[in-house]
Design a protein around this motif. Structure first.
Motif, PDB file in Angstrom:
ATOM      1  N   GLY A 280      -3.657   5.715  11.093  1.00  0.00           N
ATOM      2  CA  GLY A 280      -3.737   6.052  12.507  1.00  0.00           C
ATOM      3  C   GLY A 280      -2.462   6.682  13.023  1.00  0.00           C
ATOM      4  O   GLY A 280      -2.502   7.643  13.809  1.00  0.00           O
ATOM      5  N   ARG A 281      -1.328   6.174  12.573  1.00  0.00           N
ATOM      6  CA  ARG A 281      -0.040   6.717  13.033  1.00  0.00           C
ATOM      7  C   ARG A 281       0.213   8.111  12.471  1.00  0.00           C
ATOM      8  O   ARG A 281       0.825   8.958  13.127  1.00  0.00           O
ATOM      9  N   GLU A 282      -0.236   8.349  11.257  1.00  0.00           N
ATOM     10  CA  GLU A 282       0.016   9.643  10.616  1.00  0.00           C
ATOM     11  C   GLU A 282      -0.952  10.724  11.091  1.00  0.00           C
ATOM     12  O   GLU A 282      -0.726  11.908  10.861  1.00  0.00           O
ATOM     13  N   ARG A 283      -2.071  10.318  11.703  1.00  0.00           N
ATOM     14  CA  ARG A 283      -3.060  11.256  12.252  1.00  0.00           C
ATOM     15  C   ARG A 283      -3.526  12.279  11.213  1.00  0.00           C
ATOM     16  O   ARG A 283      -3.497  13.487  11.435  1.00  0.00           O
TER      17      ARG A 283
ATOM     18  N   GLY B  22       0.826  -1.202   0.000  1.00  0.00           N
ATOM     19  CA  GLY B  22       0.000   0.000   0.000  1.00  0.00           C
ATOM     20  C   GLY B  22       0.859   1.250   0.000  1.00  0.00           C
ATOM     21  O   GLY B  22       2.050   1.204   0.322  1.00  0.00           O
ATOM     22  N   VAL B  23       0.232   2.346  -0.374  1.00  0.00           N
ATOM     23  CA  VAL B  23       0.933   3.626  -0.391  1.00  0.00           C
ATOM     24  C   VAL B  23      -0.041   4.729   0.007  1.00  0.00           C
ATOM     25  O   VAL B  23      -1.178   4.769  -0.450  1.00  0.00           O
ATOM     26  N   LEU B  24       0.422   5.602   0.879  1.00  0.00           N
ATOM     27  CA  LEU B  24      -0.346   6.759   1.339  1.00  0.00           C
ATOM     28  C   LEU B  24       0.312   8.008   0.772  1.00  0.00           C
ATOM     29  O   LEU B  24       1.513   8.224   0.955  1.00  0.00           O
ATOM     30  N   ARG B  25      -0.499   8.829   0.058  1.00  0.00           N
ATOM     31  CA  ARG B  25       0.028  10.035  -0.559  1.00  0.00           C
ATOM     32  C   ARG B  25      -0.817  11.249  -0.188  1.00  0.00           C
ATOM     33  O   ARG B  25      -2.011  11.122   0.106  1.00  0.00           O
TER      34      ARG B  25
ATOM     35  N   ILE C   2     -10.451  -3.915  11.438  1.00  0.00           N
ATOM     36  CA  ILE C   2     -10.350  -2.741  10.569  1.00  0.00           C
ATOM     37  C   ILE C   2     -11.327  -1.668  11.024  1.00  0.00           C
ATOM     38  O   ILE C   2     -10.995  -0.478  11.082  1.00  0.00           O
ATOM     39  N   LYS C   3     -12.560  -2.079  11.357  1.00  0.00           N
ATOM     40  CA  LYS C   3     -13.561  -1.112  11.818  1.00  0.00           C
ATOM     41  C   LYS C   3     -13.104  -0.415  13.090  1.00  0.00           C
ATOM     42  O   LYS C   3     -13.314   0.787  13.264  1.00  0.00           O
ATOM     43  N   ASP C   4     -12.476  -1.185  14.003  1.00  0.00           N
ATOM     44  CA  ASP C   4     -11.967  -0.580  15.239  1.00  0.00           C
ATOM     45  C   ASP C   4     -10.912   0.480  14.933  1.00  0.00           C
ATOM     46  O   ASP C   4     -10.874   1.546  15.566  1.00  0.00           O
ATOM     47  N   LEU C   5     -10.036   0.191  13.961  1.00  0.00           N
ATOM     48  CA  LEU C   5      -8.990   1.148  13.599  1.00  0.00           C
ATOM     49  C   LEU C   5      -9.565   2.398  12.942  1.00  0.00           C
ATOM     50  O   LEU C   5      -8.982   3.479  13.027  1.00  0.00           O
ATOM     51  N   SER C   6     -10.718   2.243  12.269  1.00  0.00           N
ATOM     52  CA  SER C   6     -11.296   3.369  11.538  1.00  0.00           C
ATOM     53  C   SER C   6     -12.124   4.301  12.414  1.00  0.00           C
ATOM     54  O   SER C   6     -12.538   5.369  11.956  1.00  0.00           O
TER      55      SER C   6
END
Length: 218
Positions: free
Chosen positions: A138-141, A100-103, A175-179
């Motif tokens: 979550g880490r990037e907030r 995955g990649v976050l941009r 996943i739902k908990d993380l979201s």
């Protein structure tokens, strides 16, 4: 209809939960929801989410079909980030990997990941990739994010349109908990718009462990 729905949801958020979103976010929410509904209509079913995003006002007022155009990745709106995720399985089930990649809105890489899963089928690999993606979010907030994947079923499950099979309920609940607390919209895209995540997932199959990057690995 999308505008009314978004305004009603925002009213409930402010009245019952004491939280609010910016007008710009509400505008983007209306556009994303309009695109999702439009793609459920026969006249728009062969049009990519990218094409609808690029010209949604014209398309939503159109009464004729629009030619199919190849899809490519597009930058998220200002103030948004975009997460693309994918899973790969050689044998289905077989050796599997995630990527995955976050941009950000400039198209710059915030974080990328690639790693092995062991033996899994392609659907489990997709869900595991989504899970890792939400760990990154979550880490990037980050305030608002678009999440794109090329699995129709997984995106439907994440949207809440359809319940996942029982064997995937545990990872889905994780996943739902993380979201929780994240402002996220989900979009299904073609593989051509998800090519980097696809490559990272295939490379993840042969990696020794999960790797996180602040850049796009060559």
């Amino acid at each position: 209809m999308a505008t009314l729905w978004v305004l009603w949801s925002e009213r409930n958020n402010r009245l019952f939960e004491g939280r609010s979103n910016s007008p710009y976010y509400l505008y983007i929410k209306v556009v994303v929801l309009s695109i999702s509904w439009a793609r459920a209509m026969p006249m728009f079913k062969f049009i990519s989410a990218f094409d609808l995003w690029a010209g949604w006002k014209v398309v939503c007022n159109s009464h004729v079909s629009v030619p199919r155009i190849s899809q490519q990745w597009v930058k998220p709106p200002v103030g948004f980030s975009k997460l693309n995720f994918d899973g790969s399985s050689l044998g289905n089930p077989g050796p599997a990997g995630i990527g995955g990649v976050l941009r950000n809105s400039e198209g710059e890489v915030v974080k990328a990941f690639s790693g092995p899963l062991g033996v899994a089928d392609s659907t489990e690999a997709e869900l595991r990739a989504a899970y890792q993606g939400f760990l990154v979010l979550g880490r990037e907030r980050l305030a608002h994010s678009l999440v794109e994947g090329d699995s129709v079923n997984v995106i439907r499950w994440l949207k809440g349109s359809v319940s996942p099979p029982w064997r995937f309920l545990r990872i889905f609940d994780e996943i739902k908990d993380l979201s929780v607390g994240c402002s996220v919209d989900f979009l299904h895209v073609r593989r051509s718009a998800n090519d980097i995540a696809d490559r990272l997932a295939k490379e993840g199959v042969v990696n020794q462990s999960l790797e996180l990057f602040d850049y796009l690995p060559p």
